[in-house]
Write an enzyme that holds these catalytic residues in place. Sequence first.
Site, PDB file in Angstrom:
ATOM      1  N   HIS A 206      -5.539  34.243  41.531  1.00 40.85           N
ATOM      2  CA  HIS A 206      -6.103  34.909  42.711  1.00 40.85           C
ATOM      3  C   HIS A 206      -5.067  35.563  43.624  1.00 40.85           C
ATOM      4  O   HIS A 206      -5.416  36.146  44.634  1.00 40.85           O
ATOM      5  CB  HIS A 206      -6.956  33.940  43.530  1.00 40.85           C
ATOM      6  CG  HIS A 206      -6.167  32.871  44.225  1.00 40.85           C
ATOM      7  ND1 HIS A 206      -5.875  31.676  43.626  1.00 40.85           N
ATOM      8  CD2 HIS A 206      -5.617  32.816  45.457  1.00 40.85           C
ATOM      9  CE1 HIS A 206      -5.176  30.936  44.460  1.00 40.85           C
ATOM     10  NE2 HIS A 206      -5.000  31.600  45.580  1.00 40.85           N
TER      11      HIS A 206
HETATM   12  C1  UD1 Z   1      -7.139  33.095  50.499  1.00 46.34           C
HETATM   13  C2  UD1 Z   1      -5.750  32.843  51.086  1.00 46.34           C
HETATM   14  C3  UD1 Z   1      -4.823  32.344  49.996  1.00 46.34           C
HETATM   15  C4  UD1 Z   1      -5.396  31.129  49.310  1.00 46.34           C
HETATM   16  C5  UD1 Z   1      -6.810  31.438  48.809  1.00 46.34           C
HETATM   17  C6  UD1 Z   1      -7.429  30.178  48.279  1.00 46.34           C
HETATM   18  C7  UD1 Z   1      -5.002  34.265  52.933  1.00 46.34           C
HETATM   19  C8  UD1 Z   1      -4.170  35.425  53.303  1.00 46.34           C
HETATM   20  N1  UD1 Z   1      -5.192  34.090  51.612  1.00 46.34           N
HETATM   21  O1  UD1 Z   1      -7.025  34.126  49.536  1.00 46.34           O
HETATM   22  O2  UD1 Z   1      -3.584  31.984  50.572  1.00 46.34           O
HETATM   23  O3  UD1 Z   1      -4.569  30.771  48.249  1.00 46.34           O
HETATM   24  O4  UD1 Z   1      -7.610  31.899  49.902  1.00 46.34           O
HETATM   25  O5  UD1 Z   1      -8.516  30.423  47.462  1.00 46.34           O
HETATM   26  O6  UD1 Z   1      -5.487  33.568  53.785  1.00 46.34           O
HETATM   27  N2  UD1 Z   1     -14.515  36.513  48.866  1.00 46.34           N
HETATM   28  C9  UD1 Z   1     -15.797  36.220  48.460  1.00 46.34           C
HETATM   29  N3  UD1 Z   1     -16.352  35.054  48.897  1.00 46.34           N
HETATM   30  C10 UD1 Z   1     -15.714  34.189  49.731  1.00 46.34           C
HETATM   31  C11 UD1 Z   1     -14.427  34.515  50.144  1.00 46.34           C
HETATM   32  C12 UD1 Z   1     -13.836  35.679  49.700  1.00 46.34           C
HETATM   33  O7  UD1 Z   1     -16.411  36.961  47.708  1.00 46.34           O
HETATM   34  O8  UD1 Z   1     -16.299  33.149  50.091  1.00 46.34           O
HETATM   35  C13 UD1 Z   1     -13.884  37.759  48.353  1.00 46.34           C
HETATM   36  C14 UD1 Z   1     -13.969  38.927  49.310  1.00 46.34           C
HETATM   37  O9  UD1 Z   1     -14.106  40.084  48.558  1.00 46.34           O
HETATM   38  C15 UD1 Z   1     -12.604  38.912  49.975  1.00 46.34           C
HETATM   39  C16 UD1 Z   1     -11.706  38.411  48.869  1.00 46.34           C
HETATM   40  O10 UD1 Z   1     -12.491  37.493  48.132  1.00 46.34           O
HETATM   41  O11 UD1 Z   1     -12.233  40.179  50.447  1.00 46.34           O
HETATM   42  C17 UD1 Z   1     -10.441  37.732  49.352  1.00 46.34           C
HETATM   43  O12 UD1 Z   1     -10.744  36.676  50.279  1.00 46.34           O
HETATM   44  P1  UD1 Z   1      -9.652  36.198  51.367  1.00 46.34           P
HETATM   45  O13 UD1 Z   1     -10.136  35.005  52.077  1.00 46.34           O
HETATM   46  O14 UD1 Z   1      -9.225  37.368  52.195  1.00 46.34           O
HETATM   47  O15 UD1 Z   1      -8.395  35.868  50.502  1.00 46.34           O
HETATM   48  P2  UD1 Z   1      -8.262  35.007  49.182  1.00 46.34           P
HETATM   49  O16 UD1 Z   1      -7.815  35.908  48.082  1.00 46.34           O
HETATM   50  O17 UD1 Z   1      -9.486  34.194  48.970  1.00 46.34           O
HETATM   51  N1  UDP Z   2     -10.214  24.224  42.827  1.00 47.23           N
HETATM   52  C1  UDP Z   2     -11.541  23.840  42.725  1.00 47.23           C
HETATM   53  N2  UDP Z   2     -12.387  24.574  41.942  1.00 47.23           N
HETATM   54  C2  UDP Z   2     -11.975  25.669  41.259  1.00 47.23           C
HETATM   55  C3  UDP Z   2     -10.611  26.070  41.384  1.00 47.23           C
HETATM   56  C4  UDP Z   2      -9.769  25.329  42.183  1.00 47.23           C
HETATM   57  O1  UDP Z   2     -11.950  22.841  43.302  1.00 47.23           O
HETATM   58  O2  UDP Z   2     -12.800  26.277  40.561  1.00 47.23           O
HETATM   59  C5  UDP Z   2      -9.317  23.419  43.697  1.00 47.23           C
HETATM   60  C6  UDP Z   2      -8.013  22.970  43.093  1.00 47.23           C
HETATM   61  O3  UDP Z   2      -8.162  21.781  42.356  1.00 47.23           O
HETATM   62  C7  UDP Z   2      -7.165  22.764  44.336  1.00 47.23           C
HETATM   63  C8  UDP Z   2      -7.641  23.851  45.259  1.00 47.23           C
HETATM   64  O4  UDP Z   2      -8.924  24.244  44.780  1.00 47.23           O
HETATM   65  O5  UDP Z   2      -7.449  21.508  44.933  1.00 47.23           O
HETATM   66  C9  UDP Z   2      -6.673  24.999  45.229  1.00 47.23           C
HETATM   67  O6  UDP Z   2      -7.213  26.090  45.870  1.00 47.23           O
HETATM   68  P1  UDP Z   2      -6.741  27.587  45.578  1.00 47.23           P
HETATM   69  O7  UDP Z   2      -6.085  27.679  44.264  1.00 47.23           O
HETATM   70  O8  UDP Z   2      -7.916  28.445  45.852  1.00 47.23           O
HETATM   71  O9  UDP Z   2      -5.710  27.836  46.768  1.00 47.23           O
HETATM   72  P2  UDP Z   2      -4.131  27.643  46.904  1.00 47.23           P
HETATM   73  O10 UDP Z   2      -3.810  26.236  46.607  1.00 47.23           O
HETATM   74  O11 UDP Z   2      -3.482  28.625  45.983  1.00 47.23           O
HETATM   75  O12 UDP Z   2      -3.846  28.029  48.319  1.00 47.23           O
END
Ligand code: UD1
Ligand code: UDP
Length: 366
Positions: A206
Site C-alpha cells: 500500500h
Molecule cells: C495510511 C497511512 C499509512 C499507513 C496506512 C495503513 C498516511 C499518510 N498514510 O495510508 O502510513 O501505513 O494508512 O493502512 O497517513 N481508502 C478507502 N477506504 C478507506 C480509507 C482509504 O477506500 O477506509 C482509499 C481512498 O481512495 C484514499 C486511499 O485509500 O484516498 C488512501 O487512504 P489514506 O488514508 O490517505 O492513506 P493510506 O494509503 O491508507
Molecule cells: N492487517 C489486517 N488485515 C489485513 C492486512 C493487515 O488486520 O488485511 C493488520 C496487520 O496484521 C497489522 C496492521 O494491519 O497489524 C498493519 O497495518 P498496515 O499495513 O495497513 O499499516 P502500517 O503498519 O504499514 O502502517
Amino acid sequence: MNIPIALVVGARPNFVKASPLYRVMIERKIPTLIIHTGQHYDYELSKKFFEDFALEKPEIDLGVGSGNHGEQTGKIMIELEKVLMNIKPSLVAVFGDVNSTIATALVTSKLYIPLAHIEAGLRSFDRTMPEEINRVLTDAVADYLFTPSVDADENLKKEGVGEDKIFLVGNIMIDSLVEHLGIARERKYYKRFGVEKKKYWLLTLHRPSNVDIRDKFSDLLTAIDFIRKHRPVIFSVHPRAKKMINEFKLTEDFPWLSGGDNFIPIIPVGYIDFLSLEYYAEAVLTDSGGMQEETTYLNIPCLTLRENTERPITINLGTNTMCRIGEEIVREAENIFNGKCKKGKMPQLWDGHTSERIIDILLEKQ
Ligand code: UD1
Ligand code: UDP
C-alpha cells in the site's frame, strides 16, 4: 485522576496499537475515551477492528475521510481542536506515523495539553515518505516519547530530545499480537482458501512509492508472478492498491491479479483472521510497517518491498530482509523455497507488556 486521557486513532494500524493501551486503562479504572478521526472508514479497515478487539465504539468520530495530505490533516485539526477544547483531556496519546497522528500532535501541543507519542523515534531517514515527516514532527512536539526499540532512543537523542522525555517501553503492536495469537492459531483461516499451512505466501502492498508508480508496481508484480508459480499467494488488497490496479489497468498485463492461477486476492480481513494467515504462512511479502514487526515476533521470513525501513531492528535482529527491486525478491524467494530462512531473535521488551509499562510511567509522572 478524573479527567480523561484521550486516545486519538484514525487508520488501521492505529487501532492495533491503541487497543491494548485502552484495555489496561479500563482495567486500572483510568478515565479514557477514544476519538476516531475517520481517516480510515471502510468497515474492513475500521469498524471490524473495534469488533475484533471488543472495543466500545469511539465516543467521538470526526468523520474526516480521505483527501490530499493538507486537506486531510487540516480537516482533522479543525474538527479535533473543537473537541479537545470542549473535553479538555488530561493527556492525549497518539500512535505511529499516519496523518491522524501529526494532525493530533499539532492541535494538542498548541492547546498545551500533554502529548504522548507511542512508537516514537522510528526513522527511515527518507523524507519522501509522508510517514517520516509525520514521525519527525510528532516527536518534536511530544512530551512523552514511548519507544519500541533502542535504535529509536538513539535517533531521538541525536535529534536533541531530552533523555527525560524518552521511555523505552517495547512494541505495543506485539501486545495485541500476544493477546490474540491463541485464537488466531485456532482459527486456521488459511483453510477457507484451499491452501496448505506453511505452503502459501501472504502479500500486502500500500505504500505510495510502490503502488502509485506504474513501473514500480509492474516490477513488483513481475517478481510476484515468479513466486505464485511456486506457491499460492494470498493478497490482502488495500484500497489504495485496488484503486491503482484499476487506474493503471494492471490486470491487462497481469491477468492473474483478478484471481486464479495460484493467486488469491481478498478484501482486507480483520485483525484475528489476518494474524491467523500470517502465523501459518511460509513467508510474508509486504511494504507494511507493522507486518515487519509481527513476522519478527512470529519468526516467519518477511521480504520487505521497500528501499528502506524505519524498523531496522527487524532486519538486524529479526526475520526481515529488504528487497529493493524485483530481482532481489526473486533471489530471496528462491532462498526461502530452498529452506534457507533467516533465523531471528526477539527484540528487547517485545513481550506483550508494553501498555502496562506506559501506564506505569504516566501514573508516576502525572
Ligand atoms: C495510511 C497511512 C499509512 C499507513 C496506512 C495503513 C498516511 C499518510 N498514510 O495510508 O502510513 O501505513 O494508512 O493502512 O497517513 N481508502 C478507502 N477506504 C478507506 C480509507 C482509504 O477506500 O477506509 C482509499 C481512498 O481512495 C484514499 C486511499 O485509500 O484516498 C488512501 O487512504 P489514506 O488514508 O490517505 O492513506 P493510506 O494509503 O491508507
Ligand atoms: N492487517 C489486517 N488485515 C489485513 C492486512 C493487515 O488486520 O488485511 C493488520 C496487520 O496484521 C497489522 C496492521 O494491519 O497489524 C498493519 O497495518 P498496515 O499495513 O495497513 O499499516 P502500517 O503498519 O504499514 O502502517
